[in-house]
Design a protein around this motif. Structure first.
Motif, PDB file in Angstrom:
ATOM      1  N   LEU A 127     -11.129 -18.019  19.448  1.00 40.71           N
ATOM      2  CA  LEU A 127     -10.708 -17.751  18.077  1.00 40.71           C
ATOM      3  C   LEU A 127     -10.647 -16.255  17.771  1.00 40.71           C
ATOM      4  O   LEU A 127      -9.691 -15.778  17.152  1.00 40.71           O
ATOM      5  N   PHE A 128     -11.663 -15.508  18.183  1.00 41.19           N
ATOM      6  CA  PHE A 128     -11.664 -14.067  17.935  1.00 41.19           C
ATOM      7  C   PHE A 128     -10.502 -13.391  18.654  1.00 41.19           C
ATOM      8  O   PHE A 128      -9.841 -12.509  18.108  1.00 41.19           O
ATOM      9  N   MET A 129     -10.268 -13.803  19.881  1.00 40.85           N
ATOM     10  CA  MET A 129      -9.232 -13.191  20.703  1.00 40.85           C
ATOM     11  C   MET A 129      -7.838 -13.428  20.120  1.00 40.85           C
ATOM     12  O   MET A 129      -6.964 -12.556  20.164  1.00 40.85           O
ATOM     13  N   HIS A 130      -7.625 -14.603  19.551  1.00 38.72           N
ATOM     14  CA  HIS A 130      -6.318 -14.937  18.997  1.00 38.72           C
ATOM     15  C   HIS A 130      -6.077 -14.325  17.615  1.00 38.72           C
ATOM     16  O   HIS A 130      -4.925 -14.226  17.177  1.00 38.72           O
ATOM     17  N   ALA A 131      -7.146 -13.931  16.917  1.00 36.55           N
ATOM     18  CA  ALA A 131      -7.014 -13.448  15.541  1.00 36.55           C
ATOM     19  C   ALA A 131      -6.477 -12.026  15.495  1.00 36.55           C
ATOM     20  O   ALA A 131      -6.790 -11.194  16.358  1.00 36.55           O
ATOM     21  N   SER A 138     -12.764 -10.169  12.511  1.00 35.46           N
ATOM     22  CA  SER A 138     -13.735 -10.426  11.446  1.00 35.46           C
ATOM     23  C   SER A 138     -13.252 -11.498  10.479  1.00 35.46           C
ATOM     24  O   SER A 138     -14.063 -12.156   9.817  1.00 35.46           O
ATOM     25  N   ASP A 139     -11.953 -11.710  10.408  1.00 32.16           N
ATOM     26  CA  ASP A 139     -11.408 -12.708   9.490  1.00 32.16           C
ATOM     27  C   ASP A 139     -11.765 -14.137   9.892  1.00 32.16           C
ATOM     28  O   ASP A 139     -11.711 -15.045   9.049  1.00 32.16           O
ATOM     29  N   VAL A 140     -12.073 -14.347  11.172  1.00 32.73           N
ATOM     30  CA  VAL A 140     -12.346 -15.709  11.642  1.00 32.73           C
ATOM     31  C   VAL A 140     -13.827 -15.907  11.977  1.00 32.73           C
ATOM     32  O   VAL A 140     -14.186 -16.884  12.624  1.00 32.73           O
ATOM     33  N   LEU A 141     -14.677 -14.981  11.535  1.00 26.69           N
ATOM     34  CA  LEU A 141     -16.104 -15.079  11.871  1.00 26.69           C
ATOM     35  C   LEU A 141     -16.704 -16.399  11.418  1.00 26.69           C
ATOM     36  O   LEU A 141     -17.386 -17.072  12.199  1.00 26.69           O
ATOM     37  N   ASP A 142     -16.473 -16.785  10.170  1.00 26.37           N
ATOM     38  CA  ASP A 142     -17.075 -18.020   9.664  1.00 26.37           C
ATOM     39  C   ASP A 142     -16.593 -19.236  10.448  1.00 26.37           C
ATOM     40  O   ASP A 142     -17.385 -20.129  10.794  1.00 26.37           O
ATOM     41  N   GLU A 143     -15.303 -19.269  10.738  1.00 24.53           N
ATOM     42  CA  GLU A 143     -14.756 -20.388  11.509  1.00 24.53           C
ATOM     43  C   GLU A 143     -15.328 -20.412  12.925  1.00 24.53           C
ATOM     44  O   GLU A 143     -15.647 -21.475  13.466  1.00 24.53           O
ATOM     45  N   ALA A 144     -15.444 -19.225  13.516  1.00 26.79           N
ATOM     46  CA  ALA A 144     -15.973 -19.146  14.874  1.00 26.79           C
ATOM     47  C   ALA A 144     -17.429 -19.596  14.921  1.00 26.79           C
ATOM     48  O   ALA A 144     -17.839 -20.329  15.841  1.00 26.79           O
ATOM     49  N   ILE A 145     -18.213 -19.185  13.949  1.00 25.09           N
ATOM     50  CA  ILE A 145     -19.613 -19.604  13.914  1.00 25.09           C
ATOM     51  C   ILE A 145     -19.713 -21.120  13.744  1.00 25.09           C
ATOM     52  O   ILE A 145     -20.526 -21.783  14.411  1.00 25.09           O
ATOM     53  N   TYR A 198     -19.661 -18.993  24.197  1.00 26.55           N
ATOM     54  CA  TYR A 198     -18.957 -17.824  24.703  1.00 26.55           C
ATOM     55  C   TYR A 198     -17.817 -17.447  23.759  1.00 26.55           C
ATOM     56  O   TYR A 198     -16.692 -17.908  23.922  1.00 26.55           O
ATOM     57  N   PRO A 199     -18.090 -16.601  22.776  1.00 20.87           N
ATOM     58  CA  PRO A 199     -17.021 -16.119  21.898  1.00 20.87           C
ATOM     59  C   PRO A 199     -16.310 -14.933  22.542  1.00 20.87           C
ATOM     60  O   PRO A 199     -16.834 -13.817  22.558  1.00 20.87           O
ATOM     61  N   VAL A 200     -15.148 -15.166  23.071  1.00 11.54           N
ATOM     62  CA  VAL A 200     -14.430 -14.140  23.832  1.00 11.54           C
ATOM     63  C   VAL A 200     -13.793 -13.110  22.892  1.00 11.54           C
ATOM     64  O   VAL A 200     -13.279 -13.453  21.826  1.00 11.54           O
ATOM     65  N   GLY A 201     -13.842 -11.840  23.310  1.00 11.25           N
ATOM     66  CA  GLY A 201     -13.077 -10.803  22.622  1.00 11.25           C
ATOM     67  C   GLY A 201     -13.837  -9.942  21.647  1.00 11.25           C
ATOM     68  O   GLY A 201     -13.227  -9.134  20.942  1.00 11.25           O
ATOM     69  N   ILE A 202     -15.170 -10.078  21.588  1.00 11.79           N
ATOM     70  CA  ILE A 202     -15.932  -9.266  20.626  1.00 11.79           C
ATOM     71  C   ILE A 202     -16.978  -8.388  21.320  1.00 11.79           C
ATOM     72  O   ILE A 202     -17.904  -7.891  20.675  1.00 11.79           O
ATOM     73  N   LEU A 210     -20.119  -8.139  14.960  1.00 16.69           N
ATOM     74  CA  LEU A 210     -19.746  -9.524  15.246  1.00 16.69           C
ATOM     75  C   LEU A 210     -20.694 -10.147  16.269  1.00 16.69           C
ATOM     76  O   LEU A 210     -21.086 -11.313  16.130  1.00 16.69           O
ATOM     77  N   LEU A 211     -21.084  -9.387  17.279  1.00 17.64           N
ATOM     78  CA  LEU A 211     -22.035  -9.912  18.254  1.00 17.64           C
ATOM     79  C   LEU A 211     -23.364 -10.256  17.591  1.00 17.64           C
ATOM     80  O   LEU A 211     -23.959 -11.310  17.854  1.00 17.64           O
ATOM     81  N   THR A 212     -23.824  -9.384  16.704  1.00 14.90           N
ATOM     82  CA  THR A 212     -25.084  -9.639  16.009  1.00 14.90           C
ATOM     83  C   THR A 212     -24.981 -10.885  15.137  1.00 14.90           C
ATOM     84  O   THR A 212     -25.911 -11.710  15.086  1.00 14.90           O
ATOM     85  N   ALA A 213     -23.870 -11.036  14.447  1.00 10.06           N
ATOM     86  CA  ALA A 213     -23.678 -12.205  13.594  1.00 10.06           C
ATOM     87  C   ALA A 213     -23.678 -13.491  14.404  1.00 10.06           C
ATOM     88  O   ALA A 213     -24.290 -14.498  14.009  1.00 10.06           O
ATOM     89  N   VAL A 214     -23.020 -13.459  15.543  1.00 10.99           N
ATOM     90  CA  VAL A 214     -22.920 -14.654  16.370  1.00 10.99           C
ATOM     91  C   VAL A 214     -24.257 -14.994  17.017  1.00 10.99           C
ATOM     92  O   VAL A 214     -24.688 -16.158  17.019  1.00 10.99           O
ATOM     93  N   THR A 215     -24.938 -13.997  17.569  1.00  9.80           N
ATOM     94  CA  THR A 215     -26.217 -14.284  18.229  1.00  9.80           C
ATOM     95  C   THR A 215     -27.258 -14.774  17.232  1.00  9.80           C
ATOM     96  O   THR A 215     -28.173 -15.524  17.605  1.00  9.80           O
ATOM     97  N   GLY A 216     -27.122 -14.380  15.974  1.00 11.23           N
ATOM     98  CA  GLY A 216     -28.060 -14.836  14.960  1.00 11.23           C
ATOM     99  C   GLY A 216     -27.737 -16.198  14.386  1.00 11.23           C
ATOM    100  O   GLY A 216     -28.545 -16.765  13.635  1.00 11.23           O
ATOM    101  N   ALA A 217     -26.574 -16.732  14.742  1.00 12.77           N
ATOM    102  CA  ALA A 217     -26.111 -17.977  14.131  1.00 12.77           C
ATOM    103  C   ALA A 217     -26.407 -19.208  14.981  1.00 12.77           C
ATOM    104  O   ALA A 217     -26.298 -20.337  14.480  1.00 12.77           O
TER     105      ALA A 217
END
Length: 253
Positions: free
Chosen positions: A156-160, A164-171, A186-190, A196-203
């Motif tokens: 999702l991140f890679m295609h956006a 940052s616009d797809v953070l909520d959807e990706a989480i 594995y969120p590719v592209g960040i 974004l890495l911090t947001a994802v690892t915390g989620a």
């Protein structure tokens, strides 16, 4: 039936993810690169779809059949005595049970599966569809008696246009993959975006996999950001290509 060695390697891969924060899995593509990485001290490896395809003159994005991929990775896995995971793209159109059975048959004990379905026009699976596929992989591995490590990838991140616009959807998607039984996500592209890495690892509570460049990136930075697993994708092969070109240029006519 899975061999005793395969089961042991799968168990070892799980232990390594708990032992190392993050666990670095060099992405290899042939027997030489696999043996080289093991000789450098790495306790586990992953085979990347992009470098594997390049090494065989094929296209990435499922430019090889599942059977061709299995034939290619079998001697790589057999050449080393460490656990090996395999990037299986979006699954090559296989049912989860067949994908897991083929992986186990050649000695693989982990897999990546992504949500970009290259065999179907490059469409991206919905959150529920991707989670259901991962759940099928988990069930198949459990039924086979092998604790295959499932790394659930989202593009999702890679295609956006703006990641940052797809953070909520990706989480939401990563949490769904965790709930479905993914051992890591594995969120590719960040890899270059600390926020974004911090947001994802915390989620999520499972390890987050990040792509890394073996020269340009810093291991301690990923550790500080909470990344639990690192693979190189095609970047190790790219880095070696640049180095080899520089070595050879003085000898070229």
């Amino acid at each position: 039936m899975a061999s005793h060695t395969t089961v042991e390697r799968a168990q070892r891969l799980k232990q390594l993810h708990a032992q190392y924060k993050p666990l670095v899995l060099p992405t290899v593509w042939d027997v030489w690169s696999a043996r080289t990485a093991v000789a450098a001290g790495f306790p586990a490896l992953t085979i990347g779809s992009h470098p594997l395809a390049d090494s065989r003159g094929a296209d990435d994005h499922e430019g090889q059949t599942f059977e061709e991929v299995l034939a290619a990775v079998k001697p790589i896995i057999a050449a080393v005595d460490v656990p090996v995971s395999v990037d299986l793209e979006a699954g090559y159109g296989q049912k989860p049970a067949d994908l897991v059975a083929g992986l186990i048959e050649v000695g693989g004990v982990g897999l990546n599966v992504e949500d970009t379905v290259h065999s179907d026009g490059g469409r991206v699976r919905s959150t529920q569809e991707h989670a259901s596929y991962v759940a099928g992989l988990r069930t198949a591995a459990d039924d086979a008696g092998v604790p295959v490590w499932v790394n659930g990838r989202t593009d999702l991140f890679m295609h956006a246009k703006d990641a940052s616009d797809v953070l909520d959807e990706a989480i939401e998607r990563l949490r769904a993959l965790e709930e479905a039984g993914a051992d890591s996500v594995y969120p590719v592209g960040i890899q270059d975006n600390d926020d974004l890495l911090t947001a994802v690892t915390g989620a999520v509570t499972v390890p987050v996999n990040s792509t890394a460049h073996p020269v340009r990136h810093d291991l301690d930075r990923f550790r500080r950001l909470g990344v639990g697993r690192i693979t190189y994708g095609p970047l190790l092969q790219f880095a070696l290509t640049d180095t080899v070109k520089d070595m050879l240029k003085p000898w070229a006519p």
